[in-house]
Design a protein around this motif. Structure first.
Motif, mmCIF file in Angstrom:
data_model
loop_
_atom_site.group_PDB
_atom_site.id
_atom_site.type_symbol
_atom_site.label_atom_id
_atom_site.label_comp_id
_atom_site.label_asym_id
_atom_site.label_seq_id
_atom_site.Cartn_x
_atom_site.Cartn_y
_atom_site.Cartn_z
ATOM 1 N N GLY A 92 0.795 -1.225 0.000
ATOM 2 C CA GLY A 92 0.000 0.000 0.000
ATOM 3 C C GLY A 92 0.827 1.274 0.000
ATOM 4 O O GLY A 92 0.414 2.295 0.529
ATOM 5 N N LEU A 93 2.027 1.219 -0.596
ATOM 6 C CA LEU A 93 2.856 2.429 -0.653
ATOM 7 C C LEU A 93 2.493 3.244 -1.889
ATOM 8 O O LEU A 93 2.035 2.699 -2.884
ATOM 9 C CB LEU A 93 4.345 2.036 -0.714
ATOM 10 C CG LEU A 93 4.830 1.112 0.393
ATOM 11 C CD1 LEU A 93 6.274 0.707 0.146
ATOM 12 C CD2 LEU A 93 4.703 1.808 1.735
ATOM 13 N N PRO A 94 2.700 4.567 -1.843
ATOM 14 C CA PRO A 94 2.398 5.381 -3.029
ATOM 15 C C PRO A 94 3.373 5.088 -4.164
ATOM 16 O O PRO A 94 4.580 4.995 -3.940
ATOM 17 C CB PRO A 94 2.544 6.820 -2.526
ATOM 18 C CG PRO A 94 3.248 6.743 -1.232
ATOM 19 C CD PRO A 94 3.120 5.357 -0.696
ATOM 20 N N SER A 95 2.827 4.931 -5.382
ATOM 21 C CA SER A 95 3.657 4.459 -6.485
ATOM 22 C C SER A 95 4.738 5.459 -6.857
ATOM 23 O O SER A 95 5.814 5.075 -7.300
ATOM 24 C CB SER A 95 2.793 4.142 -7.700
ATOM 25 O OG SER A 95 2.082 5.292 -8.108
ATOM 26 N N ILE A 96 4.461 6.757 -6.681
ATOM 27 C CA ILE A 96 5.477 7.728 -7.089
ATOM 28 C C ILE A 96 6.729 7.586 -6.219
ATOM 29 O O ILE A 96 7.860 7.656 -6.699
ATOM 30 C CB ILE A 96 4.907 9.171 -7.063
ATOM 31 C CG1 ILE A 96 5.898 10.132 -7.706
ATOM 32 C CG2 ILE A 96 4.558 9.640 -5.668
ATOM 33 C CD1 ILE A 96 5.251 11.258 -8.438
ATOM 34 N N VAL A 97 6.538 7.295 -4.945
ATOM 35 C CA VAL A 97 7.679 7.116 -4.040
ATOM 36 C C VAL A 97 8.372 5.783 -4.325
ATOM 37 O O VAL A 97 9.600 5.716 -4.452
ATOM 38 C CB VAL A 97 7.202 7.163 -2.571
ATOM 39 C CG1 VAL A 97 8.364 6.890 -1.640
ATOM 40 C CG2 VAL A 97 6.567 8.497 -2.256
ATOM 41 N N VAL A 98 7.560 4.731 -4.459
ATOM 42 C CA VAL A 98 8.123 3.402 -4.710
ATOM 43 C C VAL A 98 8.982 3.414 -5.967
ATOM 44 O O VAL A 98 10.117 2.929 -5.970
ATOM 45 C CB VAL A 98 6.993 2.359 -4.858
ATOM 46 C CG1 VAL A 98 7.520 1.085 -5.507
ATOM 47 C CG2 VAL A 98 6.380 2.054 -3.503
#
Lengths: 333, 504
Positions: free
Chosen positions: A131-137
């Protein structure tokens, strides 16, 4: 007070025809821009209107455009993958490593594609599983994937790919139609059908518009998003095979900055950066336009830096055009 | 005989309508200095609308607001603030990233030379104010986000005092507080009373109202139905005022002989939201869930629908144990859920009507995963016309429809899946009367066709007009279950929901 009407009122399917909607759509605008650029180019340079020159021009953008097709779906769903160029670097490095152990052409292709899929699955797991934000990942994996390439290669390069491997990036299927361009046309059709003609595509739009309501409607949001990351990884893997074959070498800096060009193509193609809207037609046209601009300026001996300035201005211009137009129209009322 | 005091604030003849809804109709309210007036009424009685009118968020369509006898126009929240009216909500509008002192003095901070903020002076004054209200433990330079809700309330009160607010509105301030914090809040309200402030206190909890308030005003369906001194009246009397209503609302409930048991829930628990939920539901039955906001009804339903996972308990559908871990599984098993938050959870507002309707039935309308638009339009037409949807075309975006018509689209989406159990969470909240009637009528028809219906509602007439049986929940537990027959009085539901008559 509740009057029960005996006959039910009939609600029409649509107001206006699909044709009238298509004429005033974003892809139509892009088509006009593309045609104008085509005419300008052919007037500016006598070398432009030759089949072989045009064919050469396609090599500029097909690999990025292949990634943009999958990226379009991902952005429509409300996510993004900024690690695509680094996936190319890692996949190409894996192929180069396999080459050192004597892998043949078919193994190389398989390894390139599999590497892309594994990277995509990794991104997909971090985003949908944790459930992490894709832009950060994907900013993270952007450094991570390319970092592995740098560790493996340092300032070296893998070279000496087999002769038969060269076909993917340099070969022609028929007359002036390169393998790369043919593959792009095929994938464009596939992605068009996937996004606009299947249940899966409809779910992508629903998720991009409102992922909570999509979940509340029984759509397996995580699964759809995971598949989209897999697809982006897959396309990056395929792009890695094509690019490695075309360059006949692997360096850790391969495809540097391509993630932004792929995103630019998608946004220029009319996909909402906020998700929920967009078309494959638009993305294909945007890819062709960017190819035309790059090629046209190349013929006029304009240096690469200027080209990137031009692409940036084009992006702002095409996005601003309808907004400015709407504002002027509203003011007149 | 004491001389009757002049009211600090007097509202008279206030009306406010929204498209299709009359929220307030010629209501009045008086707040007296040094006294607490409790505003009492069901959900939807118009309490919140009145508060928003008093704080300048809404402009009344007609009526007059007087402060200290002088008519005023509260054209904006700022104007209300200037007029000395300040509100403390459950979610008070303060700024999380700013310090306590900044929140207190935002907009009227003490200035030093060159118009710069006098930080030292501001912090010192904040400290004094906080100490005055017994909140000396809060440091003025703490960021607001690091405070508990109770402490945020204290900051809001300090802010009210910093501008010398004469009128303090507290809209369900105790909803998120612990017992100890509530007692502290009451001490603070006593302090404000002693300072001569006029206080409006909104709560659903009778014990709190009797503890703190001097006067009451009761609203029902947007009208004021009673006011006076609390000591002159009884709880029974107030409950009667809240629920007693004119019988102009006729519900289209059909009598259905219930069929076999479809759904059985046993020992359903959640770590924080609800505990020990058990009930059964038969085909053709409409089961009403009544309770106060926050009683855990929606949480139970969302858990049944696979949104949140229960910690314990079993669900049986047609006698077979069903494991539901996602909405997709719930839909497969025939349980569907029409959420309360239509805009966020129900409708995909950016997509056209027909795509919303078919969203959960794509398997049916497609072939081998490929869309068939003709089939989608056919399915969408069938259900939207049965629900009497008002729309220009099926290709219109759902976001352009009225709330009532959006709700019809969401219901149509679920009916198209041919479910066994449909759960409707506040199905008519905030929708116009015409759509309300259409939804009720359709609900009744569905039940008569053998669908099992669960309806969560906070509106007494709706719950009593539509349900065969009514379960009342309070604080995450089922407190009572009633057969809906002639012997059932609305007072019984209200008492069960508010917990009156157990201790008292």
């Amino acid at each position: 007070m509740s009057v029960q009407s005996t006959e039910t009122r009939r609600i029409p399917d649509r107001l206006g025809t699909p044709l009238s909607a298509a004429v005033f759509s974003w892809p139509s605008l892009l088509l006009v821009v593309g045609l104008v650029l085509f005419v300008v180019n052919s007037l500016a340079s006598p070398y432009f209107l030759s089949p072989w020159a045009l064919s050469d021009a396609t090599f500029n953008f097909t690999e990025k455009a292949l990634i943009a097709l999958a990226m379009a779906l991902l952005i429509i769903s409300g996510e993004i993958d900024l690690s695509v160029a680094s996936i190319i670097a890692l996949a190409s490095t894996m192929m180069g490593l396999a080459l050192q152990y004597g892998a043949g052409t078919s193994e190389l292709v398989l390894i390139g594609i599999m590497s892309g899929l594994v990277c995509g699955a990794f991104n997909g797991f971090l985003v949908t599983g944790l459930g992490l934000p894709s832009i950060v990942v994907t900013i993270g994996t952007m450094s991570f994937f390319r970092g592995i390439s740098y560790i493996v290669l340092g300032d070296q390069a893998f070279k000496g790919y087999p002769a038969s491997f060269a076909y993917f990036g340099q070969g022609y299927v028929f007359w002036v139609f390169s393998f790369e361009f043919t593959l792009f046309v095929l994938f464009a059709l596939l992605y068009y059908v996937l996004l606009h003609r299947t249940n899966f595509g409809r779910q992508v739009f629903a998720i991009g518009n409102n992922d909570v309501a999509a979940r509340f409607s029984g759509i397996r949001v995580e699964r759809v998003k995971f598949i989209l990351f897999l697809l982006t990884g897959l396309m990056s893997g395929i792009a890695a095979v094509l690019l490695t074959s075309r360059l006949d070498s692997t360096r850790p800096s391969i495809a540097a900055g391509w993630e932004l060009e792929a995103v630019t193509m998608v946004v220029l193609g009319g996909v909402s950066i906020l998700g929920g809207a967009g078309t494959i037609q638009g993305v294909v046209l945007a890819a062709l336009i960017m190819g035309l601009v790059t090629f046209g300026l190349g013929l006029l001996n304009v240096p690469g830096i200027v080209m990137s300035i031009f692409i940036g201005l084009l992006l702002i211009f095409v996005i601003a055009l309808p907004i400015v137009f709407r504002k002027i129209r509203n003011r007149r009322r | 005989m004491i001389i009757p005091k002049e009211p600090k604030v007097e509202l008279s003849g206030i009306s406010k309508s929204f498209p299709g809804v009359r929220a307030l109709h010629k209501v009045g309210l008086r707040l007296y200095p040094g006294e607490v007036t409790a505003l009492i009424g069901e959900n939807g009685a118009g309490k919140s609308t009145l508060v928003k009118t008093m704080t300048g968020i809404y402009q009344p369509d007609e009526g007059e607001i007087r402060i200290s006898g002088k008519p005023v126009v509260l054209s904006s929240p700022h104007a209300a603030f200037q007029a000395g009216i300040t509100a403390i909500h459950q979610e008070t509008v303060l700024f999380d990233e700013l310090s306590v002192a900044e929140n207190i003095f935002l907009g009227h901070a003490p200035r030093a030379a060159f118009g710069l903020i006098d930080w030292r002076g501001m912090n010192a004054r904040a400290r004094t104010l906080l100490a005055e209200i017994g909140a000396g433990h809060i440091a003025p330079d703490t960021k607001l986000k690091d405070l508990s809700i109770a402490n945020k309330h204290l900051v809001a009160v300090a802010r009210a005092l910093s501008v010398n607010a004469e009128v303090v509105i507290m809209d369900e301030p105790t909803a998120a507080l612990s017992y100890k914090e509530i007692q502290d809040l009451f001490d603070l309200i006593d302090f404000l009373k002693s300072q001569g402030k006029a206080i409006l206190f909104i709560s659903h909890k009778f014990d709190e109202i009797y503890r703190i308030a001097d006067r009451y005003t009761v609203f029902r369906d947007g009208e004021m139905v009673g006011e006076g001194l609390l000591k002159d009246t009884s709880q029974q009397e107030i409950v009667r005022m809240m629920v007693g209503r004119s019988v102009d609302q006729v519900f289209p409930k059909k009598q259905v002989t219930p069929g076999d048991e479809v759904l059985k829930v046993v020992g359903y628990c959640h770590p924080t939201e609800f505990a020990d939920i058990g009930f059964s539901l038969r085909a053709g039955e409409i089961l009403g869930f009544y309770g106060l906001v926050g009683a855990g009804r929606s949480e139970v339903m969302q858990s049944l629908f696979g949104i949140t996972k229960p910690s314990k308990g079993a669900v049986r559908i047609d006698g077979e144990v069903a494991v539901i871990r996602s909405p997709a599984q719930a839909v497969d098993k025939g349980i569907v859920y029409v959420p309360e938050d239509r805009g966020k959870q129900g409708a995909v507002t950016g997509l056209p009507i027909f795509q919303n309707v078919t969203l959960a039935s794509l398997k049916k309308t497609s072939r081998h995963g490929f869309l068939r638009l003709a089939e989608e339009f056919k399915l969408a037409r069938e259900y939207t016309e049965r629900l009497d949807l008002r729309a220009a075309s099926l290709d219109q975006n759902v976001g352009n429809l009225s709330g009532g018509n959006q709700q019809k689209v969401v219901i149509a989406k679920w009916l198209a899946t041919k479910p066994r159990v449909i759960i409707l969470d506040e199905p008519t909240k905030g929708i116009d009367i015409g759509s309300k009637a259409a939804v009720h009528e359709f609900m009744s028809e569905l039940a008569s066709q053998g669908l099992a219906v669960i309806m969560v509602s906070s509106e007494l007439p709706e719950i009593m007009g539509m349900s065969d049986r009514i379960i009342v929940m309070r604080e995450g537990r089922i407190v009572s279950e009633f057969e809906n027959n002639a012997g059932l009085k609305p007072e019984m539901l209200v008492r069960a929901a508010a917990g009156i008559g157990e201790a008292a």
